[in-house]
Design a protein around this motif. Structure first.
Motif, short mmCIF file in Angstrom:
data_model
loop_
_atom_site.label_atom_id
_atom_site.label_comp_id
_atom_site.label_asym_id
_atom_site.label_seq_id
_atom_site.Cartn_x
_atom_site.Cartn_y
_atom_site.Cartn_z
N VAL A 168 -26.11 -13.48 38.97
CA VAL A 168 -27.29 -13.17 39.79
C VAL A 168 -28.44 -14.17 39.54
N GLY A 169 -28.14 -15.23 38.82
CA GLY A 169 -29.13 -16.26 38.52
C GLY A 169 -28.48 -17.31 37.64
N PRO A 170 -29.26 -18.28 37.14
CA PRO A 170 -28.68 -19.32 36.29
C PRO A 170 -28.17 -18.74 34.97
N ILE A 171 -26.99 -19.18 34.56
CA ILE A 171 -26.37 -18.70 33.32
C ILE A 171 -26.41 -19.80 32.27
N GLU A 172 -26.86 -19.43 31.07
CA GLU A 172 -26.80 -20.33 29.93
C GLU A 172 -26.02 -19.63 28.83
N LEU A 173 -24.98 -20.28 28.35
CA LEU A 173 -24.15 -19.69 27.29
C LEU A 173 -24.64 -20.12 25.93
N SER A 174 -24.55 -19.22 24.96
CA SER A 174 -24.91 -19.56 23.59
C SER A 174 -23.83 -20.48 23.02
N ASP A 175 -24.16 -21.19 21.94
CA ASP A 175 -23.19 -22.09 21.29
C ASP A 175 -21.98 -21.30 20.78
N LYS A 176 -22.21 -20.10 20.31
CA LYS A 176 -21.11 -19.27 19.80
C LYS A 176 -20.08 -19.01 20.90
N ILE A 177 -20.55 -18.72 22.08
CA ILE A 177 -19.63 -18.46 23.20
C ILE A 177 -18.98 -19.76 23.66
N LYS A 178 -19.75 -20.84 23.80
CA LYS A 178 -19.23 -22.13 24.25
C LYS A 178 -18.14 -22.67 23.32
N VAL A 230 -15.20 -5.30 27.75
CA VAL A 230 -15.14 -6.40 26.79
C VAL A 230 -15.26 -7.71 27.57
N ARG A 231 -16.09 -8.64 27.05
CA ARG A 231 -16.29 -9.94 27.69
C ARG A 231 -15.51 -11.02 26.95
N PHE A 232 -14.85 -11.89 27.71
CA PHE A 232 -14.17 -13.07 27.18
C PHE A 232 -14.71 -14.30 27.90
N TYR A 233 -14.63 -15.46 27.25
CA TYR A 233 -15.03 -16.71 27.89
C TYR A 233 -13.81 -17.60 28.03
N ASP A 234 -13.54 -18.06 29.27
CA ASP A 234 -12.45 -18.98 29.56
C ASP A 234 -13.05 -20.37 29.69
N ASP A 235 -12.98 -21.13 28.60
CA ASP A 235 -13.59 -22.46 28.54
C ASP A 235 -12.96 -23.41 29.55
N LYS A 236 -11.65 -23.36 29.70
CA LYS A 236 -10.92 -24.27 30.59
C LYS A 236 -11.39 -24.13 32.04
N ARG A 237 -11.67 -22.91 32.45
CA ARG A 237 -12.05 -22.64 33.84
C ARG A 237 -13.55 -22.34 34.00
N ASN A 238 -14.29 -22.41 32.89
CA ASN A 238 -15.73 -22.16 32.86
C ASN A 238 -16.07 -20.84 33.55
N ALA A 239 -15.46 -19.77 33.04
CA ALA A 239 -15.65 -18.45 33.64
C ALA A 239 -15.79 -17.40 32.55
N LEU A 240 -16.53 -16.35 32.89
CA LEU A 240 -16.63 -15.17 32.04
C LEU A 240 -15.69 -14.11 32.61
N ILE A 241 -14.94 -13.46 31.74
CA ILE A 241 -13.98 -12.45 32.15
C ILE A 241 -14.44 -11.12 31.55
N TYR A 242 -14.50 -10.10 32.38
CA TYR A 242 -14.91 -8.76 31.94
C TYR A 242 -13.74 -7.80 32.16
N LEU A 243 -13.27 -7.20 31.07
CA LEU A 243 -12.15 -6.26 31.09
C LEU A 243 -12.69 -4.87 30.80
#
Length: 158
Positions: free
Chosen positions: A85-95, A119-132
């Motif tokens: 819903v706006g610009p997303i900035e990821l923390s270094d821990k997530i990146k 639960v949130r996951f980060y897919d670095d290869k596809r630059n996406a956040l996944i919510y399960l």
């Protein structure tokens, strides 16, 4: 008397730790003569760690007398949709991939043992956040679950 006080404080503790979500709306699914109807509730919550991601959950809510008193167990049915819903900035821990699944939402769906969790996951290869989303009570050998992906795209750039 001491056991009664412990029970009351235990119930207050359980009720006070419900997730912070905003109810958007609901629809009745089954009429109940006594107590509230069974319904599907739509709620929204913002990811507590990532600004500008909002998730919407629809879930079953049991009515009747037990449901009205908060004693009924809701079914494990739920769906989820998450949006940027706006610009997303990821923390270094997530990146850096050190965040291997973080619980970002919990809602009790029974008095004691059952929860709906996201639960949130980060897919670095596809630059996406996944919510399960899933229910932590096993149903027919496997938990019911739903998935939503949020591709991280530049916001407002033209």
């Amino acid at each position: 008397m001491k056991k009664c006080c412990i029970l009351v404080f235990g119930l207050l503790f359980v009720c006070s730790h419900s997730a912070l979500a905003e109810q958007i709306g609901s629809v009745d699914t089954v009429f109940k003569l006594f107590g509230p109807d069974h319904k599907i509730v739509v709620e929204a919550f913002d990811d507590p760690d990532i600004k500008n991601v909002t998730c919407y959950i629809s879930r079953a809510k049991t009515g009747g007398i037990k449901g009205g008193l908060g004693l009924a167990e809701d079914t494990s049915d739920a769906a989820i949709s998450c949006q940027q819903v706006g610009p997303i900035e990821l923390s270094d821990k997530i990146k850096q991939g050190k965040d291997k699944g973080t619980v970002v939402f919990q809602k009790r769906t029974s008095l004691v043992f059952k929860k709906l969790q996201v639960v949130r996951f980060y897919d670095d290869k596809r630059n996406a956040l996944i919510y399960l989303s899933y229910s932590d009570k096993v149903v027919d050998g496997s938990p019911k679950n739903a998935l939503s992906a949020v591709p991280i795209i530049p916001w407002g750039a033209r």
